[in-house]
Design an enzyme around this catalytic site. Structure first.
Site, mmCIF file in Angstrom:
data_model
loop_
_atom_site.group_PDB
_atom_site.id
_atom_site.type_symbol
_atom_site.label_atom_id
_atom_site.label_comp_id
_atom_site.label_asym_id
_atom_site.label_seq_id
_atom_site.Cartn_x
_atom_site.Cartn_y
_atom_site.Cartn_z
ATOM 1 N N GLY A 151 0.831 -1.170 -0.078
ATOM 2 C CA GLY A 151 0.019 -0.185 0.104
ATOM 3 C C GLY A 151 0.752 1.272 0.072
ATOM 4 O O GLY A 151 0.277 2.358 0.591
ATOM 5 N N SER A 186 1.500 3.533 -2.343
ATOM 6 C CA SER A 186 1.290 4.457 -3.296
ATOM 7 C C SER A 186 0.432 5.792 -2.730
ATOM 8 O O SER A 186 0.515 6.792 -2.901
ATOM 9 C CB SER A 186 0.256 4.036 -4.239
ATOM 10 N N SER A 214 -7.277 -1.529 12.765
ATOM 11 C CA SER A 214 -8.058 -0.371 12.914
ATOM 12 C C SER A 214 -8.524 -0.364 14.188
ATOM 13 O O SER A 214 -8.986 -1.435 14.668
ATOM 14 C CB SER A 214 -9.114 -0.087 12.037
ATOM 15 N N TYR A 244 -16.203 -4.123 7.388
ATOM 16 C CA TYR A 244 -14.802 -3.757 7.767
ATOM 17 C C TYR A 244 -14.230 -3.783 9.140
ATOM 18 O O TYR A 244 -13.261 -4.545 9.222
ATOM 19 C CB TYR A 244 -14.985 -2.320 7.556
ATOM 20 N N ALA A 289 -14.752 -6.418 10.973
ATOM 21 C CA ALA A 289 -14.609 -8.030 10.987
ATOM 22 C C ALA A 289 -13.279 -8.254 10.473
ATOM 23 O O ALA A 289 -12.641 -9.130 11.043
ATOM 24 C CB ALA A 289 -15.690 -8.789 10.387
ATOM 25 N N LYS A 317 -10.645 -6.333 10.034
ATOM 26 C CA LYS A 317 -9.710 -5.718 10.944
ATOM 27 C C LYS A 317 -9.576 -6.538 12.398
ATOM 28 O O LYS A 317 -8.701 -6.678 13.042
ATOM 29 C CB LYS A 317 -9.740 -4.064 11.431
#
Length: 224
Positions: A7, A9, A122, A134, A136, A138
């Site tokens: 990740g 970029s 998160s 989301y 779940a 994390k």
């Protein structure tokens, strides 16, 4: 030796790569878009694609020059129960859980004793209304890291989750999360990507060697 960072970029992943490069570390960065980041050896891949993920895992498994892995690639889709998009859920699971599982599984045999692994989680791992899918994905990272930390402790390899709250990146304005707009944390501002990068770099550095199996929340008081 080098650090594999996904990740790179944009957002937190880019901030981590910049911090590590500034500290004199070599970075092998994986992302869909070219980060144009001096000092970063870029590998182009969409890690939510099973075929591209498999190719990257095979590539990094044969490198033999990694001593740390940081998985920061992520995406967020929000929806309340009753209106869940299960394709979105599958994409988040693939990127947040399957991707680090495959990458770490591929490289772990070649990592030296004392290596470091950090997954970017998160604060929402404990649950947030409208973000169940989301959250779940994390939350799953906590189980992964604690299990890996137990397995890898005899090799002194540490494994941790850094869990940011709302962070000042483009993701805050992403229309995919319009159902759950961000709230300013108790300290009165959003977390800065550089702060997440700083904590991650600490875990990768000499002073982080006794921290493992932990879920470290950096949220500006959002969890209070």
């Amino acid at each position: 030796m080098a650090v594999l960072v996904t990740g790179v970029s944009s957002g937190i992943g880019r901030a981590i790569a910049e911090k590590l490069i500034g500290d004199g570390r070599r970075v092998v960065g994986v992302s869909r878009r070219d980060p144009s980041l001096p000092g970063c050896e870029w590998v182009s891949a969409d890690l939510s694609s099973a075929s591209e993920l498999g190719a990257v895992a095979a590539d990094v498994a044969g490198r033999g020059d990694l001593d740390a892995v940081v998985h920061a690639a992520g995406v967020q889709f929000s929806a309340p129960l009753g209106k869940l998009d299960h394709e979105d859920g599958a994409r988040m699971w693939a990127l947040h859980v399957d991707a680090p599982s495959r990458l770490v599984d591929a490289v772990v045999g070649g990592l030296p004793d004392g290596a470091r692994i950090v997954l970017i989680g998160s604060r929402t791992a404990t649950g947030v209304a409208g973000k169940s899918q989301y959250s779940a994905t994390k939350a799953a990272l906590i189980g992964l890291t604690r299990s890996w930390a137990m397995e890898l402790a005899p090799r002194r390899i540490t494994v941790n989750v850094v869990a940011p709250g709302p962070t000042a990146t483009a993701m805050l304005q992403d229309p995919n999360r319009s159902a759950t707009p961000p709230r300013v944390p108790a300290l009165g501002r959003f977390v800065e990507p550089s702060e997440v990068a700083g904590l991650t770099a600490f875990l990768l550095g000499p002073d982080g060697g006794s921290i493992t199996g932990q879920h470290l929340v950096i949220c500006g008081g959002a969890s209070l």
